[in-house]
Design an enzyme around this catalytic site. Structure first.
Site, PDB file in Angstrom:
ATOM      1  N   ARG A 116      -3.252 -88.711 -36.988  1.00  0.00           N
ATOM      2  CA  ARG A 116      -1.800 -88.164 -36.258  1.00  0.00           C
ATOM      3  C   ARG A 116      -2.135 -88.737 -35.208  1.00  0.00           C
ATOM      4  O   ARG A 116      -3.311 -87.552 -34.562  1.00  0.00           O
ATOM      5  CB  ARG A 116      -1.875 -86.466 -36.832  1.00  0.00           C
ATOM      6  N   HIS A 128       1.701 -81.755 -26.357  1.00  0.00           N
ATOM      7  CA  HIS A 128       3.020 -80.413 -26.416  1.00  0.00           C
ATOM      8  C   HIS A 128       3.541 -79.433 -25.730  1.00  0.00           C
ATOM      9  O   HIS A 128       2.793 -80.002 -24.633  1.00  0.00           O
ATOM     10  CB  HIS A 128       2.838 -79.264 -27.631  1.00  0.00           C
TER      11      HIS A 128
END
Length: 433
Positions: free
Chosen positions: A140, A145
């Site tokens: 990933r 974020h």
């Protein structure tokens, strides 16, 4: 005039004499009666289970009737308490169930990801979830974020890393049942190891209900949108060094698995004040009358300041006791087994729903609720909260620690029942004796 006055006075005296009762004695007092009728004795059990070979009908006792139009039988089989709800259900409670199986799945070479957020379940305003799968070696991609990320490993082994704003580094390995946490804005990476042939699958929780996995900050996406001249100047190298950067985001992609020896993968030794992973799988569960539980919050995993959790097991016929959480919502995820969850939302509003592995429940703060094992195997689920600390209020303990006469006045319990109330939280109870 005087004669009429005398008549009225006489009538008034007679009336007063009739209205005044004789001196009362205990034997003449009316028998005690409830202020409102007693609650029904109907146990309101689930009427079928998802594995029965039947056509379920919306009938409970004398209520309801058959379906004569189209019917989605598999969904009705999975949801007996929606099709034929218990008579205790009442009022208007927002939908608090979402199966990951209903989420759009983003397929990539090397894995996939699907999410639940407030767009999928409008009640879930404070937390969102992502279910992700990586083949052995798959990555990933490096990203960050706006929201804090908490994770639970469902299967397999992974290596994760982060760098703090102070330039400190952490690299760690996690396995089934383990956790990681990255604060908002901290860059991190996730890669499946090849210690198991199928790679890994995990659950990600974000501390905002509006989080979207499609709106993360990705390394490749950023550099694909920066002029090459600027990139070269930033890294103080020739522009040709970046001839092979991707033209768009990679998101999930296959790669060579990380080395088995984590030290050989470190650029520098870990130097963060606190670890960003936690071996929840190594924590001994606390045994309860009907199962067990583990709680991990900032008291044991200090870096996880916005999310905490409990891993709960409930044996056949058992139940997570009636309780509520004072200030924070609960994001519940079923790992194994079958459950029904009943919530009380105040104002005579209550609703019961059924859950299978991979299903999510979202229970707002202060909603009274229970989680009952309705299957024939052990129920395993996660309770996840947007909070640094785990807190709950047990109905049983509350009543046990309240003056008995006050409890009797509310519920009409006898002394034997009062004596059986538990002054200690049970957390998970077994079948009724």
């Amino acid at each position: 005039m005087h004669s009429w006055s005398r008549i009225f006075s006489t009538l008034a005296l007679v009336s007063f004499a009739v209205a005044v009762p004789a001196s009362s004695v205990a034997s003449s007092a009316p028998a005690a009666s409830p202020t409102v009728p007693y609650a029904s004795d109907d146990p309101n059990l689930p009427l079928w289970n998802p594995f029965e070979d039947i056509t379920p009908e919306p009938i409970r006792g004398s209520l309801g009737t058959t379906v004569i139009g189209p019917q989605n039988v598999p969904i009705d089989l999975e949801n007996p308490d929606l099709l034929a709800p218990p008579t205790t259900d009442s009022g208007d409670v927002p939908n608090f169930k979402w199966p990951f199986s209903m989420s759009h799945n983003r397929l990539q070479t090397g894995g996939w990801a699907r999410q639940q957020n407030v767009a999928a379940m409008s009640i879930a305003t404070a937390l969102a979830g992502v279910n992700m799968r990586l083949e052995a070696g798959a990555i990933r991609e490096m990203h960050w974020h706006n929201d804090g990320e908490w994770a639970y490993v469902l299967q397999g082994d992974l290596r994760v890393s982060t760098v703090t704003p102070d330039g400190q580094v952490y690299l760690g390995d996690v396995s089934q049942g383990d956790l990681w946490y990255f604060p908002a804005g901290y860059p991190h990476s996730i890669q499946a190891k090849n210690s198991t042939p199928n790679g890994a699958e995990f659950l990600l929780i974000f501390d905002s209900g509006s989080f979207s996995e499609d709106s993360t900050f990705l390394l490749t996406d950023w550099l694909a949108h920066v002029p090459k001249e600027v990139i070269a100047k930033n890294f103080q190298v020739n522009m040709s060094a970046f001839d092979h950067i991707p033209s768009k985001e990679l998101y999930i992609f296959p790669s060579t698995p990380p080395p088995a020896n984590i030290e050989s993968d470190m650029v520098v030794p870990n130097d963060t004040p606190m670890p960003f992973t936690f071996a929840m799988s190594q924590v001994n569960a606390t045994q309860a009358p009907g199962g067990s539980y583990k709680v991990v919050d900032s008291r044991t995993f200090p870096v996880s300041t916005t999310v905490c959790s409990a891993e709960v097991t409930v044996e056949v016929g058992g139940m997570r006791e009636l309780h509520w959480h004072p200030t924070e919502p609960e994001w519940t995820y079923v790992i194994e087994g079958n459950a029904r969850i009943g919530v009380y939302a105040s104002s005579a509003s209550a609703m019961t729903m059924d859950f299978q592995p991979g299903d999510i429940a979202y229970i707002p703060p202060s909603y009274g609720h229970y989680v009952e094992n309705t299957g024939n195997s052990t129920l395993v689920f996660l309770e996840i909260f947007r909070s640094a600390l785990f807190q709950d209020i047990s109905l049983n303990q509350w009543l046990a620690l309240t003056p008995p006469e006050l409890v009797k006045a509310h519920l009409g319990l006898d002394d034997a029942t009062i004596a059986r109330l538990s002054k200690v939280k049970q957390e998970v109870v077994g079948p009724a004796s």
